[in-house]
Design a protein around this motif. Sequence first.
Motif, PDB file in Angstrom:
ATOM      1  N   ARG B  17      55.103  23.382  12.809  1.00 41.97           N
ATOM      2  CA  ARG B  17      53.946  22.486  13.241  1.00 41.97           C
ATOM      3  C   ARG B  17      52.541  23.300  13.865  1.00 41.97           C
ATOM      4  O   ARG B  17      51.605  22.947  13.558  1.00 41.97           O
ATOM      5  N   LYS B  18      53.110  24.210  14.485  1.00 39.78           N
ATOM      6  CA  LYS B  18      52.026  25.079  15.168  1.00 39.78           C
ATOM      7  C   LYS B  18      51.070  25.878  13.916  1.00 39.78           C
ATOM      8  O   LYS B  18      49.975  25.864  14.016  1.00 39.78           O
ATOM      9  N   ALA B  19      51.966  26.360  13.257  1.00 40.77           N
ATOM     10  CA  ALA B  19      51.359  27.116  12.022  1.00 40.77           C
ATOM     11  C   ALA B  19      50.417  25.944  11.049  1.00 40.77           C
ATOM     12  O   ALA B  19      49.283  26.431  10.809  1.00 40.77           O
ATOM     13  N   GLY B  20      51.044  24.911  10.869  1.00 35.23           N
ATOM     14  CA  GLY B  20      50.216  23.890  10.176  1.00 35.23           C
ATOM     15  C   GLY B  20      48.932  23.529  10.916  1.00 35.23           C
ATOM     16  O   GLY B  20      48.180  23.216  10.408  1.00 35.23           O
ATOM     17  N   LEU B  21      49.016  23.129  12.117  1.00 36.51           N
ATOM     18  CA  LEU B  21      47.906  22.889  13.004  1.00 36.51           C
ATOM     19  C   LEU B  21      46.755  23.909  12.839  1.00 36.51           C
ATOM     20  O   LEU B  21      45.682  23.871  12.477  1.00 36.51           O
ATOM     21  N   ARG B  22      47.278  25.283  13.066  1.00 34.96           N
ATOM     22  CA  ARG B  22      46.223  26.352  12.721  1.00 34.96           C
ATOM     23  C   ARG B  22      45.886  26.291  11.389  1.00 34.96           C
ATOM     24  O   ARG B  22      44.332  26.381  11.172  1.00 34.96           O
ATOM     25  N   LEU B  23      46.551  26.220  10.333  1.00 35.51           N
ATOM     26  CA  LEU B  23      45.911  26.463   9.158  1.00 35.51           C
ATOM     27  C   LEU B  23      45.048  25.388   8.575  1.00 35.51           C
ATOM     28  O   LEU B  23      44.099  25.426   8.090  1.00 35.51           O
ATOM     29  N   ILE B  24      45.483  24.146   8.870  1.00 41.52           N
ATOM     30  CA  ILE B  24      44.873  22.908   8.518  1.00 41.52           C
ATOM     31  C   ILE B  24      43.331  22.983   9.410  1.00 41.52           C
ATOM     32  O   ILE B  24      42.427  22.690   8.778  1.00 41.52           O
ATOM     33  N   PHE B  25      43.441  23.322  10.629  1.00 42.44           N
ATOM     34  CA  PHE B  25      42.286  23.418  11.324  1.00 42.44           C
ATOM     35  C   PHE B  25      41.332  24.622  10.675  1.00 42.44           C
ATOM     36  O   PHE B  25      40.124  24.327  10.845  1.00 42.44           O
ATOM     37  N   GLN B  26      41.744  25.669  10.167  1.00 38.83           N
ATOM     38  CA  GLN B  26      41.002  26.781   9.718  1.00 38.83           C
ATOM     39  C   GLN B  26      40.514  26.408   8.382  1.00 38.83           C
ATOM     40  O   GLN B  26      39.549  26.710   8.216  1.00 38.83           O
ATOM     41  N   HIS B  27      41.381  25.836   7.455  1.00 45.23           N
ATOM     42  CA  HIS B  27      40.876  25.819   6.042  1.00 45.23           C
ATOM     43  C   HIS B  27      41.013  24.507   5.569  1.00 45.23           C
ATOM     44  O   HIS B  27      40.476  24.364   4.489  1.00 45.23           O
ATOM     45  N   GLY B  28      41.391  23.516   6.325  1.00 44.49           N
ATOM     46  CA  GLY B  28      41.432  22.196   5.663  1.00 44.49           C
ATOM     47  C   GLY B  28      42.835  21.904   4.986  1.00 44.49           C
ATOM     48  O   GLY B  28      43.438  22.938   4.653  1.00 44.49           O
ATOM     49  N   TYR B  29      43.188  20.498   5.072  1.00 43.37           N
ATOM     50  CA  TYR B  29      44.690  20.009   4.465  1.00 43.37           C
ATOM     51  C   TYR B  29      44.668  20.651   3.217  1.00 43.37           C
ATOM     52  O   TYR B  29      45.760  21.268   2.843  1.00 43.37           O
ATOM     53  N   GLU B  30      43.655  20.243   2.175  1.00 44.44           N
ATOM     54  CA  GLU B  30      43.925  20.312   0.951  1.00 44.44           C
ATOM     55  C   GLU B  30      43.957  21.945   0.431  1.00 44.44           C
ATOM     56  O   GLU B  30      44.674  22.254  -0.436  1.00 44.44           O
ATOM     57  N   ALA B  31      43.495  22.603   1.312  1.00 45.95           N
ATOM     58  CA  ALA B  31      43.115  24.077   0.742  1.00 45.95           C
ATOM     59  C   ALA B  31      44.686  24.780   1.550  1.00 45.95           C
ATOM     60  O   ALA B  31      44.986  25.758   0.907  1.00 45.95           O
ATOM     61  N   MET B  32      45.379  24.235   2.308  1.00 41.26           N
ATOM     62  CA  MET B  32      46.656  24.893   2.915  1.00 41.26           C
ATOM     63  C   MET B  32      47.629  24.685   1.845  1.00 41.26           C
ATOM     64  O   MET B  32      47.974  23.612   1.438  1.00 41.26           O
ATOM     65  N   SER B  33      48.267  25.851   1.308  1.00 43.93           N
ATOM     66  CA  SER B  33      49.392  25.666   0.466  1.00 43.93           C
ATOM     67  C   SER B  33      50.793  25.736   1.402  1.00 43.93           C
ATOM     68  O   SER B  33      50.655  26.448   2.308  1.00 43.93           O
ATOM     69  N   LEU B  34      51.778  25.219   0.709  1.00 42.32           N
ATOM     70  CA  LEU B  34      53.019  25.416   1.652  1.00 42.32           C
ATOM     71  C   LEU B  34      53.528  26.733   1.633  1.00 42.32           C
ATOM     72  O   LEU B  34      54.191  27.344   2.478  1.00 42.32           O
ATOM     73  N   ARG B  35      53.206  27.640   0.536  1.00 46.97           N
ATOM     74  CA  ARG B  35      53.387  28.984   0.432  1.00 46.97           C
ATOM     75  C   ARG B  35      52.757  29.856   1.667  1.00 46.97           C
ATOM     76  O   ARG B  35      53.462  30.585   2.160  1.00 46.97           O
ATOM     77  N   GLN B  36      51.527  29.368   1.902  1.00 48.06           N
ATOM     78  CA  GLN B  36      50.781  29.933   2.947  1.00 48.06           C
ATOM     79  C   GLN B  36      51.226  29.518   4.191  1.00 48.06           C
ATOM     80  O   GLN B  36      51.452  30.489   5.147  1.00 48.06           O
ATOM     81  N   LEU B  37      51.875  28.332   4.362  1.00 50.64           N
ATOM     82  CA  LEU B  37      52.116  27.773   5.591  1.00 50.64           C
ATOM     83  C   LEU B  37      53.703  28.599   5.969  1.00 50.64           C
ATOM     84  O   LEU B  37      53.907  29.095   7.121  1.00 50.64           O
ATOM     85  N   ALA B  38      54.455  28.634   4.804  1.00 49.39           N
ATOM     86  CA  ALA B  38      55.738  29.422   5.015  1.00 49.39           C
ATOM     87  C   ALA B  38      55.578  31.133   5.560  1.00 49.39           C
ATOM     88  O   ALA B  38      56.268  31.550   6.338  1.00 49.39           O
ATOM     89  N   ALA B  39      54.542  31.613   4.992  1.00 46.27           N
ATOM     90  CA  ALA B  39      54.172  33.020   5.347  1.00 46.27           C
ATOM     91  C   ALA B  39      53.742  32.908   6.792  1.00 46.27           C
ATOM     92  O   ALA B  39      54.038  33.917   7.446  1.00 46.27           O
ATOM     93  N   GLU B  40      52.835  32.198   7.321  1.00 38.48           N
ATOM     94  CA  GLU B  40      52.484  31.995   8.567  1.00 38.48           C
ATOM     95  C   GLU B  40      53.757  31.959   9.299  1.00 38.48           C
ATOM     96  O   GLU B  40      53.825  32.490  10.645  1.00 38.48           O
ATOM     97  N   VAL B  41      54.605  31.149   9.289  1.00 41.87           N
ATOM     98  CA  VAL B  41      55.826  30.869   9.988  1.00 41.87           C
ATOM     99  C   VAL B  41      56.911  32.069   9.793  1.00 41.87           C
ATOM    100  O   VAL B  41      57.349  32.438  10.839  1.00 41.87           O
ATOM    101  N   GLY B  42      56.755  32.890   8.716  1.00 40.23           N
ATOM    102  CA  GLY B  42      57.712  33.882   8.501  1.00 40.23           C
ATOM    103  C   GLY B  42      58.934  33.626   7.853  1.00 40.23           C
ATOM    104  O   GLY B  42      60.010  33.920   8.236  1.00 40.23           O
TER     105      GLY B  42
END
Lengths: 214, 214
Positions: B17-42
Amino acid sequence: MARTIGSHGPTTMEAIRKAGLRLIFQHGYEAMSLRQLAAEVGIQPGSLYNHISTKQELLSELIQDHINDLLRELEAALRDRHGAVERLRVFVAFHVGYHMTRKREVFIANSELRSLDPRNYEAVVALRGAYERRLADILTDGVAEGVFDVVDVQVATFAILSLLTGLCSWYRPGGRLTKDAIIAAHEKLVLSGVMPRSAEPAPVGGGQSGHTPG
Amino acid sequence: MARTIGSHGPTTMEAIRKAGLRLIFQHGYEAMSLRQLAAEVGIQPGSLYNHISTKQELLSELIQDHINDLLRELEAALRDRHGAVERLRVFVAFHVGYHMTRKREVFIANSELRSLDPRNYEAVVALRGAYERRLADILTDGVAEGVFDVVDVQVATFAILSLLTGLCSWYRPGGRLTKDAIIAAHEKLVLSGVMPRSAEPAPVGGGQSGHTPG
Protein backbone atom coordinates in the motif's frame (compact mmCIF):
# COMPACT_ATOMS: atom_id res chain seq x y z
CA MET A 1 9.75 26.70 -28.83
CA ALA A 2 7.54 24.71 -31.14
CA ARG A 3 8.70 24.52 -34.73
CA THR A 4 6.12 24.70 -37.45
CA ILE A 5 6.79 23.53 -40.97
CA GLY A 6 4.61 24.02 -44.02
CA SER A 7 1.32 25.79 -44.41
CA HIS A 8 -0.53 23.47 -42.04
CA GLY A 9 2.02 24.02 -39.27
CA PRO A 10 -0.01 26.17 -36.91
CA THR A 11 -3.17 24.13 -37.41
CA THR A 12 -1.39 20.86 -36.76
CA MET A 13 0.34 22.37 -33.74
CA GLU A 14 -3.02 23.44 -32.36
CA ALA A 15 -4.35 19.91 -32.87
CA ILE A 16 -1.30 18.48 -31.10
CA ARG A 17 -1.82 20.79 -28.13
CA LYS A 18 -5.50 19.90 -27.86
CA ALA A 19 -4.82 16.19 -28.18
CA GLY A 20 -2.02 16.46 -25.62
CA LEU A 21 -4.31 18.20 -23.16
CA ARG A 22 -6.96 15.51 -23.61
CA LEU A 23 -4.55 12.60 -23.27
CA ILE A 24 -2.63 13.97 -20.29
CA PHE A 25 -5.89 14.89 -18.57
CA GLN A 26 -7.24 11.39 -19.14
CA HIS A 27 -4.18 9.17 -18.66
CA GLY A 28 -1.47 11.25 -17.03
CA TYR A 29 1.69 12.64 -18.64
CA GLU A 30 3.90 9.66 -18.00
CA ALA A 31 1.38 7.19 -19.39
CA MET A 32 0.90 9.17 -22.62
CA SER A 33 3.17 8.01 -25.44
CA LEU A 34 4.06 10.14 -28.43
CA ARG A 35 2.75 7.30 -30.61
CA GLN A 36 -0.63 7.67 -28.88
CA LEU A 37 -0.47 11.44 -29.31
CA ALA A 38 0.25 11.15 -33.04
CA ALA A 39 -2.63 8.68 -33.47
CA GLU A 40 -4.99 11.05 -31.64
CA VAL A 41 -3.97 13.89 -33.98
CA GLY A 42 -4.11 11.63 -37.03
CA ILE A 43 -0.49 12.04 -38.16
CA GLN A 44 2.51 9.71 -38.36
CA PRO A 45 4.58 9.53 -35.15
CA GLY A 46 7.62 10.83 -37.03
CA SER A 47 5.68 13.92 -38.15
CA LEU A 48 5.25 15.00 -34.54
CA TYR A 49 8.86 16.09 -34.52
CA ASN A 50 8.08 18.76 -37.09
CA HIS A 51 6.07 20.46 -34.35
CA ILE A 52 7.43 19.52 -30.94
CA SER A 53 10.89 18.35 -30.04
CA THR A 54 9.97 16.37 -26.91
CA LYS A 55 7.00 15.32 -24.83
CA GLN A 56 8.49 17.36 -21.99
CA GLU A 57 8.47 20.48 -24.15
CA LEU A 58 4.79 19.97 -24.91
CA LEU A 59 3.90 19.59 -21.21
CA SER A 60 5.93 22.61 -20.23
CA GLU A 61 4.40 24.79 -22.95
CA LEU A 62 0.86 23.70 -22.10
CA ILE A 63 1.34 24.69 -18.46
CA GLN A 64 3.34 27.87 -19.06
CA ASP A 65 1.00 29.14 -21.76
CA HIS A 66 -1.94 28.55 -19.43
CA ILE A 67 -0.41 30.61 -16.62
CA ASN A 68 0.79 33.32 -19.00
CA ASP A 69 -2.75 33.66 -20.40
CA LEU A 70 -4.08 33.82 -16.87
CA LEU A 71 -1.62 36.56 -15.91
CA ARG A 72 -2.26 38.62 -19.02
CA GLU A 73 -6.03 38.45 -18.72
CA LEU A 74 -5.90 39.20 -15.00
CA GLU A 75 -3.87 42.35 -15.70
CA ALA A 76 -6.52 43.46 -18.18
CA ALA A 77 -9.34 42.74 -15.73
CA LEU A 78 -7.65 44.70 -12.92
CA ARG A 79 -6.73 47.71 -15.06
CA ASP A 80 -8.20 50.91 -13.62
CA ARG A 81 -9.74 49.06 -10.68
CA HIS A 82 -8.89 50.69 -7.40
CA GLY A 83 -9.28 49.82 -3.75
CA ALA A 84 -8.62 46.39 -2.30
CA VAL A 85 -12.30 45.45 -1.95
CA GLU A 86 -13.04 46.26 -5.57
CA ARG A 87 -9.84 44.61 -6.81
CA LEU A 88 -10.55 41.45 -4.83
CA ARG A 89 -14.07 41.36 -6.26
CA VAL A 90 -12.63 41.64 -9.76
CA PHE A 91 -10.04 38.98 -9.01
CA VAL A 92 -12.70 36.53 -7.79
CA ALA A 93 -14.99 37.10 -10.77
CA PHE A 94 -12.09 36.84 -13.21
CA HIS A 95 -10.56 33.72 -11.70
CA VAL A 96 -13.87 31.86 -11.41
CA GLY A 97 -15.01 32.84 -14.91
CA TYR A 98 -11.68 31.94 -16.48
CA HIS A 99 -11.45 28.58 -14.74
CA MET A 100 -14.91 27.58 -15.90
CA THR A 101 -13.40 27.20 -19.36
CA ARG A 102 -10.00 25.71 -18.54
CA LYS A 103 -10.69 22.52 -16.60
CA ARG A 104 -8.04 20.42 -18.35
CA GLU A 105 -5.31 23.06 -18.23
CA VAL A 106 -5.89 23.61 -14.51
CA PHE A 107 -5.88 19.91 -13.73
CA ILE A 108 -2.64 19.37 -15.61
CA ALA A 109 -0.99 22.47 -14.16
CA ASN A 110 -1.74 21.11 -10.68
CA SER A 111 -1.22 17.40 -11.11
CA GLU A 112 1.74 17.27 -13.49
CA LEU A 113 4.18 19.62 -11.79
CA ARG A 114 5.77 16.32 -10.73
CA SER A 115 6.56 15.54 -14.36
CA LEU A 116 8.38 18.75 -15.21
CA ASP A 117 12.14 18.76 -15.61
CA PRO A 118 13.85 20.91 -12.97
CA ARG A 119 14.33 23.88 -15.31
CA ASN A 120 10.72 23.82 -16.49
CA TYR A 121 9.52 23.26 -12.95
CA GLU A 122 11.35 26.38 -11.78
CA ALA A 123 9.89 28.41 -14.65
CA VAL A 124 6.35 27.26 -13.82
CA VAL A 125 6.78 27.88 -10.11
CA ALA A 126 7.99 31.42 -10.90
CA LEU A 127 4.96 32.09 -13.11
CA ARG A 128 2.59 30.72 -10.49
CA GLY A 129 4.34 32.86 -7.93
CA ALA A 130 3.70 35.95 -10.05
CA TYR A 131 -0.01 35.13 -10.22
CA GLU A 132 -0.20 34.37 -6.49
CA ARG A 133 1.56 37.69 -5.80
CA ARG A 134 -1.25 39.60 -7.53
CA LEU A 135 -3.70 38.23 -4.97
CA ALA A 136 -1.28 38.56 -2.04
CA ASP A 137 -0.77 42.23 -2.95
CA ILE A 138 -4.51 42.87 -2.97
CA LEU A 139 -4.83 41.26 0.46
CA THR A 140 -1.85 43.19 1.83
CA ASP A 141 -3.29 46.45 0.47
CA GLY A 142 -6.66 45.67 2.05
CA VAL A 143 -5.06 45.09 5.43
CA ALA A 144 -3.18 48.39 5.06
CA GLU A 145 -6.42 50.15 4.05
CA GLY A 146 -8.05 48.71 7.16
CA VAL A 147 -10.78 46.93 5.17
CA PHE A 148 -9.43 43.37 5.47
CA ASP A 149 -8.63 41.29 8.52
CA VAL A 150 -6.40 38.40 7.46
CA VAL A 151 -4.55 36.15 9.90
CA ASP A 152 -1.75 35.35 7.46
CA VAL A 153 -1.58 36.79 3.94
CA GLN A 154 0.33 33.84 2.46
CA VAL A 155 -2.00 31.20 3.86
CA ALA A 156 -5.00 33.29 2.82
CA THR A 157 -3.59 33.64 -0.69
CA PHE A 158 -3.16 29.90 -1.16
CA ALA A 159 -6.47 29.12 0.51
CA ILE A 160 -8.44 31.59 -1.62
CA LEU A 161 -6.81 30.32 -4.81
CA SER A 162 -7.74 26.75 -3.84
CA LEU A 163 -11.27 27.82 -3.02
CA LEU A 164 -11.66 29.57 -6.39
CA THR A 165 -10.00 26.87 -8.45
CA GLY A 166 -12.01 24.10 -6.79
CA LEU A 167 -14.90 24.65 -9.16
CA CYS A 168 -12.90 22.96 -11.91
CA SER A 169 -13.67 19.64 -10.22
CA TRP A 170 -17.45 20.03 -10.28
CA TYR A 171 -18.50 22.78 -12.70
CA ARG A 172 -20.37 21.70 -15.81
CA PRO A 173 -21.89 24.24 -18.21
CA GLY A 174 -25.66 24.20 -18.20
CA GLY A 175 -25.96 23.12 -14.57
CA ARG A 176 -28.33 24.32 -11.87
CA LEU A 177 -26.74 27.74 -11.40
CA THR A 178 -25.89 30.51 -13.84
CA LYS A 179 -22.31 31.66 -14.19
CA ASP A 180 -23.20 34.88 -12.37
CA ALA A 181 -24.79 32.97 -9.48
CA ILE A 182 -21.68 30.84 -9.12
CA ILE A 183 -19.47 33.92 -9.14
CA ALA A 184 -21.72 35.59 -6.55
CA ALA A 185 -21.50 32.55 -4.27
CA HIS A 186 -17.71 32.61 -4.44
CA GLU A 187 -17.56 36.37 -4.01
CA LYS A 188 -19.59 36.20 -0.81
CA LEU A 189 -17.32 33.54 0.69
CA VAL A 190 -14.08 35.27 -0.21
CA LEU A 191 -15.06 38.86 0.51
CA SER A 192 -16.67 38.00 3.84
CA GLY A 193 -13.78 35.68 4.60
CA VAL A 194 -11.17 38.43 4.50
CA MET A 195 -13.26 41.14 6.09
CA PRO A 196 -13.23 41.85 9.80
CA ARG A 197 -15.52 39.41 11.50
CA SER A 198 -18.78 41.01 12.50
CA ALA A 199 -19.75 40.71 16.15
CA GLU A 200 -20.00 36.96 16.51
CA PRO A 201 -23.58 35.82 16.78
CA ALA A 202 -24.60 34.59 20.19
CA PRO A 203 -24.93 30.83 20.18
CA VAL A 204 -28.46 29.84 19.28
CA GLY A 205 -29.60 26.78 21.23
CA GLY A 206 -27.12 24.07 22.27
CA GLY A 207 -24.03 25.05 24.26
CA GLN A 208 -20.85 25.79 22.33
CA SER A 209 -18.19 23.75 24.02
CA GLY A 210 -14.91 25.54 24.09
CA HIS A 211 -16.63 28.80 24.99
CA THR A 212 -17.44 29.40 28.62
CA PRO A 213 -19.73 32.39 28.54
CA GLY A 214 -19.57 34.87 31.39
CA MET B 1 -10.67 -7.35 -0.66
CA ALA B 2 -6.98 -7.96 -0.24
CA ARG B 3 -5.96 -11.50 0.44
CA THR B 4 -3.12 -12.13 2.85
CA ILE B 5 -1.22 -15.35 2.94
CA GLY B 6 1.32 -16.49 5.49
CA SER B 7 2.56 -14.80 8.63
CA HIS B 8 4.05 -11.86 6.77
CA GLY B 9 0.78 -11.13 4.96
CA PRO B 10 -0.31 -7.96 6.76
CA THR B 11 3.20 -6.51 6.84
CA THR B 12 3.73 -7.12 3.14
CA MET B 13 0.29 -5.75 2.38
CA GLU B 14 1.14 -2.59 4.30
CA ALA B 15 4.38 -2.26 2.31
CA ILE B 16 2.46 -2.72 -0.94
CA ARG B 17 0.00 0.00 0.00
CA LYS B 18 2.76 2.43 0.94
CA ALA B 19 4.73 1.70 -2.22
CA GLY B 20 1.56 2.02 -4.30
CA LEU B 21 0.81 5.42 -2.76
CA ARG B 22 4.35 6.61 -3.48
CA LEU B 23 4.41 5.35 -7.07
CA ILE B 24 0.95 6.58 -8.04
CA PHE B 25 1.68 9.95 -6.41
CA GLN B 26 4.93 10.22 -8.36
CA HIS B 27 4.09 8.71 -11.74
CA GLY B 28 0.32 8.40 -11.99
CA TYR B 29 -1.78 5.24 -11.75
CA GLU B 30 -1.71 4.34 -15.41
CA ALA B 31 2.06 4.70 -15.65
CA MET B 32 2.69 2.47 -12.61
CA SER B 33 3.29 -1.17 -13.53
CA LEU B 34 2.81 -4.05 -11.11
CA ARG B 35 6.39 -5.04 -11.92
CA GLN B 36 7.54 -1.62 -10.70
CA LEU B 37 5.35 -1.97 -7.61
CA ALA B 38 6.82 -5.37 -6.76
CA ALA B 39 10.36 -4.03 -7.21
CA GLU B 40 9.58 -1.10 -4.90
CA VAL B 41 8.31 -3.51 -2.24
CA GLY B 42 11.20 -5.89 -2.81
CA ILE B 43 9.18 -8.98 -3.76
CA GLN B 44 8.75 -10.99 -6.94
CA PRO B 45 6.03 -9.71 -9.30
CA GLY B 46 4.18 -13.03 -8.98
CA SER B 47 4.08 -12.67 -5.19
CA LEU B 48 1.99 -9.51 -5.48
CA TYR B 49 -0.99 -11.66 -6.33
CA ASN B 50 -0.90 -13.17 -2.86
CA HIS B 51 -1.93 -9.75 -1.63
CA ILE B 52 -3.82 -7.87 -4.30
CA SER B 53 -5.77 -9.28 -7.20
CA THR B 54 -5.45 -6.28 -9.53
CA LYS B 55 -3.89 -2.83 -9.76
CA GLN B 56 -7.43 -1.45 -9.92
CA GLU B 57 -8.29 -3.08 -6.61
CA LEU B 58 -5.26 -1.45 -4.98
CA LEU B 59 -6.21 2.01 -6.27
CA SER B 60 -9.80 1.62 -5.22
CA GLU B 61 -8.84 0.44 -1.72
CA LEU B 62 -6.33 3.25 -1.24
CA ILE B 63 -8.95 5.86 -2.07
CA GLN B 64 -11.86 4.24 -0.26
CA ASP B 65 -9.86 3.56 2.89
CA HIS B 66 -8.73 7.19 2.92
CA ILE B 67 -12.28 8.52 2.76
CA ASN B 68 -13.57 5.96 5.25
CA ASP B 69 -10.86 7.01 7.73
CA LEU B 70 -11.77 10.63 7.14
CA LEU B 71 -15.45 9.95 7.77
CA ARG B 72 -14.82 7.93 10.91
CA GLU B 73 -12.46 10.46 12.44
CA LEU B 74 -14.74 13.35 11.55
CA GLU B 75 -17.61 11.63 13.34
CA ALA B 76 -15.43 11.29 16.43
CA ALA B 77 -14.36 14.95 16.25
CA LEU B 78 -17.94 16.20 15.94
CA ARG B 79 -19.35 14.02 18.70
CA ASP B 80 -21.03 16.13 21.40
CA ARG B 81 -20.31 19.36 19.54
CA HIS B 82 -23.40 21.50 19.17
CA GLY B 83 -24.36 24.61 17.25
CA ALA B 84 -23.38 25.26 13.66
CA VAL B 85 -20.62 27.75 14.51
CA GLU B 86 -18.91 25.36 16.89
CA ARG B 87 -19.38 22.38 14.56
CA LEU B 88 -17.95 24.31 11.61
CA ARG B 89 -14.97 25.33 13.75
CA VAL B 90 -14.39 21.67 14.64
CA PHE B 91 -14.80 20.63 11.01
CA VAL B 92 -12.18 23.15 9.85
CA ALA B 93 -9.65 22.20 12.52
CA PHE B 94 -10.20 18.48 11.89
CA HIS B 95 -9.99 18.68 8.10
CA VAL B 96 -6.88 20.88 8.08
CA GLY B 97 -5.09 18.83 10.73
CA TYR B 98 -5.94 15.53 9.05
CA HIS B 99 -4.87 16.69 5.61
CA MET B 100 -1.49 17.85 6.89
CA THR B 101 -0.61 14.17 7.21
CA ARG B 102 -2.27 12.74 4.11
CA LYS B 103 -0.81 14.61 1.15
CA ARG B 104 -0.42 11.56 -1.08
CA GLU B 105 -3.80 10.04 -0.31
CA VAL B 106 -5.51 13.36 -1.03
CA PHE B 107 -3.65 13.90 -4.28
CA ILE B 108 -4.51 10.42 -5.50
CA ALA B 109 -8.14 10.63 -4.37
CA ASN B 110 -8.48 13.83 -6.42
CA SER B 111 -6.36 13.09 -9.47
CA GLU B 112 -7.05 9.41 -10.06
CA LEU B 113 -10.83 9.33 -9.99
CA ARG B 114 -10.36 9.14 -13.76
CA SER B 115 -8.68 5.75 -13.37
CA LEU B 116 -11.39 4.04 -11.35
CA ASP B 117 -13.62 1.42 -12.96
CA PRO B 118 -17.26 2.55 -13.07
CA ARG B 119 -18.24 0.44 -10.05
CA ASN B 120 -15.36 1.70 -7.93
CA TYR B 121 -15.91 5.24 -9.15
CA GLU B 122 -19.52 5.11 -8.01
CA ALA B 123 -18.47 3.78 -4.60
CA VAL B 124 -15.90 6.56 -4.16
CA VAL B 125 -18.30 9.26 -5.29
CA ALA B 126 -20.85 7.98 -2.75
CA LEU B 127 -18.27 8.08 0.07
CA ARG B 128 -17.15 11.57 -0.91
CA GLY B 129 -20.78 12.59 -1.03
CA ALA B 130 -21.24 11.36 2.54
CA TYR B 131 -18.30 13.47 3.71
CA GLU B 132 -19.48 16.52 1.76
CA ARG B 133 -22.92 16.07 3.29
CA ARG B 134 -21.48 16.47 6.81
CA LEU B 135 -20.29 19.95 5.88
CA ALA B 136 -23.41 20.81 3.88
CA ASP B 137 -25.56 19.86 6.91
CA ILE B 138 -23.53 22.15 9.18
CA LEU B 139 -23.97 25.02 6.73
CA THR B 140 -27.70 24.32 6.34
CA ASP B 141 -28.12 24.21 10.12
CA GLY B 142 -26.23 27.49 10.47
CA VAL B 143 -28.51 29.18 7.96
CA ALA B 144 -31.55 27.81 9.83
CA GLU B 145 -30.08 29.03 13.14
CA GLY B 146 -29.62 32.45 11.58
CA VAL B 147 -25.86 32.50 12.21
CA PHE B 148 -24.70 31.83 8.63
CA ASP B 149 -25.38 33.72 5.43
CA VAL B 150 -24.55 31.45 2.50
CA VAL B 151 -25.51 32.22 -1.10
CA ASP B 152 -25.66 28.55 -2.11
CA VAL B 153 -24.99 25.69 0.31
CA GLN B 154 -23.73 23.30 -2.36
CA VAL B 155 -21.28 25.77 -3.90
CA ALA B 156 -20.14 26.80 -0.42
CA THR B 157 -19.60 23.16 0.55
CA PHE B 158 -17.39 22.45 -2.45
CA ALA B 159 -15.58 25.78 -2.15
CA ILE B 160 -14.82 25.34 1.56
CA LEU B 161 -13.59 21.78 1.01
CA SER B 162 -11.28 23.03 -1.76
CA LEU B 163 -10.06 25.86 0.44
CA LEU B 164 -9.28 23.48 3.31
CA THR B 165 -7.73 20.75 1.17
CA GLY B 166 -5.54 23.23 -0.71
CA LEU B 167 -2.91 23.12 1.98
CA CYS B 168 -1.87 19.68 0.76
CA SER B 169 -0.17 21.41 -2.17
CA TRP B 170 2.06 23.67 -0.05
CA TYR B 171 2.21 22.45 3.55
CA ARG B 172 5.52 21.07 4.75
CA PRO B 173 6.09 20.15 8.41
CA GLY B 174 8.51 22.46 10.15
CA GLY B 175 7.64 25.51 8.05
CA ARG B 176 7.15 29.13 9.09
CA LEU B 177 3.84 28.61 10.87
CA THR B 178 2.76 26.22 13.60
CA LYS B 179 -0.04 23.78 12.96
CA ASP B 180 -2.29 25.85 15.24
CA ALA B 181 -1.49 29.06 13.37
CA ILE B 182 -2.37 27.40 10.07
CA ILE B 183 -5.64 26.11 11.49
CA ALA B 184 -6.43 29.58 12.89
CA ALA B 185 -5.80 31.20 9.49
CA HIS B 186 -8.18 28.76 7.80
CA GLU B 187 -10.76 29.10 10.56
CA LYS B 188 -10.88 32.87 10.15
CA LEU B 189 -11.42 32.62 6.39
CA VAL B 190 -14.11 29.97 6.59
CA LEU B 191 -16.00 31.22 9.63
CA SER B 192 -16.03 34.83 8.42
CA GLY B 193 -16.81 33.60 4.93
CA VAL B 194 -20.12 32.02 5.91
CA MET B 195 -21.18 34.63 8.42
CA PRO B 196 -23.35 37.58 7.53
CA ARG B 197 -21.22 40.26 5.97
CA SER B 198 -20.58 43.18 8.27
CA ALA B 199 -21.45 46.63 6.95
CA GLU B 200 -19.62 46.64 3.64
CA PRO B 201 -16.96 49.31 3.22
CA ALA B 202 -17.86 51.79 0.52
CA PRO B 203 -16.00 51.10 -2.72
CA VAL B 204 -12.83 53.16 -2.78
CA GLY B 205 -12.36 54.94 -6.12
CA GLY B 206 -13.01 53.21 -9.50
CA GLY B 207 -16.51 52.49 -10.77
CA GLN B 208 -17.97 49.03 -10.35
CA SER B 209 -18.86 47.88 -13.82
CA GLY B 210 -21.75 45.46 -13.82
CA HIS B 211 -23.35 47.37 -10.98
CA THR B 212 -25.51 50.27 -12.06
CA PRO B 213 -26.40 52.03 -8.87
CA GLY B 214 -29.81 53.61 -8.62
